[in-house]
Enzyme design. Sequence first.
Site, PDB file in Angstrom:
ATOM      1  CG  MET A  30       8.364  -0.875   2.502  1.00 57.27           C
ATOM      2  SD  MET A  30       7.508  -1.447   3.963  1.00 57.27           S
ATOM      3  CE  MET A  30       6.256  -2.468   3.233  1.00 57.27           C
ATOM      4  CG  HIS A  37       7.964  -1.328  -6.356  1.00 50.86           C
ATOM      5  ND1 HIS A  37       7.829  -2.679  -6.185  1.00 50.86           N
ATOM      6  CD2 HIS A  37       7.561  -0.765  -5.199  1.00 50.86           C
ATOM      7  CE1 HIS A  37       7.372  -2.934  -4.969  1.00 50.86           C
ATOM      8  NE2 HIS A  37       7.196  -1.781  -4.344  1.00 50.86           N
ATOM      9  CD  GLN A  61       5.475   1.077   6.302  1.00 54.50           C
ATOM     10  OE1 GLN A  61       6.209   2.055   6.191  1.00 54.50           O
ATOM     11  NE2 GLN A  61       4.776   0.590   5.285  1.00 54.50           N
ATOM     12  CG  ASP A 153      -0.093   0.925  -1.164  1.00 56.81           C
ATOM     13  OD1 ASP A 153      -0.409   0.022  -0.390  1.00 56.81           O
ATOM     14  OD2 ASP A 153       0.728   0.757  -2.098  1.00 56.81           O
TER      15      ASP A 153
HETATM   16  P1  AMP Z   1       5.914  -0.673  -1.156  1.00 59.28           P
HETATM   17  O1  AMP Z   1       7.253  -1.200  -1.539  1.00 59.28           O
HETATM   18  O2  AMP Z   1       4.832  -1.710  -1.138  1.00 59.28           O
HETATM   19  O3  AMP Z   1       5.965   0.165   0.103  1.00 59.28           O
HETATM   20  O4  AMP Z   1       5.490   0.322  -2.319  1.00 59.28           O
HETATM   21  C1  AMP Z   1       6.299   1.396  -2.691  1.00 59.28           C
HETATM   22  C2  AMP Z   1       5.512   2.282  -3.622  1.00 59.28           C
HETATM   23  O5  AMP Z   1       5.122   1.548  -4.779  1.00 59.28           O
HETATM   24  C3  AMP Z   1       4.213   2.813  -2.977  1.00 59.28           C
HETATM   25  O6  AMP Z   1       4.015   4.157  -3.383  1.00 59.28           O
HETATM   26  C4  AMP Z   1       3.175   1.897  -3.557  1.00 59.28           C
HETATM   27  O7  AMP Z   1       1.880   2.480  -3.620  1.00 59.28           O
HETATM   28  C5  AMP Z   1       3.735   1.683  -4.957  1.00 59.28           C
HETATM   29  N1  AMP Z   1       3.150   0.470  -5.553  1.00 59.28           N
HETATM   30  C6  AMP Z   1       3.084  -0.763  -4.999  1.00 59.28           C
HETATM   31  N2  AMP Z   1       2.420  -1.612  -5.808  1.00 59.28           N
HETATM   32  C7  AMP Z   1       2.051  -0.889  -6.893  1.00 59.28           C
HETATM   33  C8  AMP Z   1       1.338  -1.193  -8.088  1.00 59.28           C
HETATM   34  N3  AMP Z   1       0.852  -2.406  -8.338  1.00 59.28           N
HETATM   35  N4  AMP Z   1       1.145  -0.200  -8.990  1.00 59.28           N
HETATM   36  C9  AMP Z   1       1.630   1.045  -8.764  1.00 59.28           C
HETATM   37  N5  AMP Z   1       2.308   1.394  -7.661  1.00 59.28           N
HETATM   38  C10 AMP Z   1       2.520   0.443  -6.734  1.00 59.28           C
END
Ligand code: AMP
Length: 298
Positions: A30, A37, A61, A153
Amino acid sequence: MKIIRSAKQFQKTLERERGRGRTIGFVPTMGALHAGHLALVHEAIKKNDITAVSIFVNPAQFGPNEDFNKYPRVLNQDARLLRRAGVNYLFYPAVEEIYPEGCSFSVKLDSEAGFAKGLCGRFRPGHFEGVATVVAKLFNLSGACRAYFGAKDYQQTVVIRNLVKDLLLPVQIVVRPTVREKDGLAMSSRNRYLNSDERKRAAVIYQALSGLKYCLENPSSSRLNLKVLKKQAVAHLEREGLVVQYFEIVDAETLLPAGELRAQMVAAAACFCGKTRLIDNAIIRIPQKQRTGKTNQR
Ligand code: AMP
């Protein structure tokens, strides 16, 4: 790195890449990217010929009182990071590209599905259906061979593994460890909502989870009652002024409450630090011989 805004063009472009025999690694996000990321992105680049990243703040979501409108959107900064990392394609669609007018179908999650009922599923009705719907659409567009998700997550990774299994989607799910700040706080796009006092206190989530993990994995203390450990962890969080939405110890696969020690469990928490909701978890592995002294949660 090519930035693509049209869903059709993204699909065609990656089709062409696959036609040339190239493997596709895909990282859905996102945006408001951080090192968590980027760790997924680096892994995708290492293991695939072509890496595509999506940035899409998915309205489906977010609940009505959640932070969809204020969610950070910093495309230029994100694009710079991804270009520097060596990403080939950035897919950055408008909402109408993913949810065109007259769109009637979405992914439905059985309300009895144990893995989605508890934890975040209990407090964010509709959230995982929104996640599953957008991820299914993004998989269909990207035709990814492998898709990368973060263990931060944890429940989301279980939902997606089940989505892929149940809808027979031809994509391999890769889950990578949580990337943390120096004090242990899990990196999150939402950390930027924290003021400096909240930011300091937020590290207690990691401390409470890792303290509990240590107690369970350390043979000398493994006979401790899960319910007691949970209570101690919640008290630890509350002493720092966090408001605990949930703190659960669940089976790592079913996500059902672990009444007794299992080989793999997850301690998962959602807490409010000020107005910001933060989640984190710890994976707990207990060797067979240690599980013989059973303990009860309830
Ligand atoms: P988001 O942008 O929050 O939807 O996250 C995108 C992806 O990055 C998802 O698969 C998250 O689980 C992963 N992600 C977010 N924060 C972390 C983190 N601190 N360590 C590893 N992966 C992460």
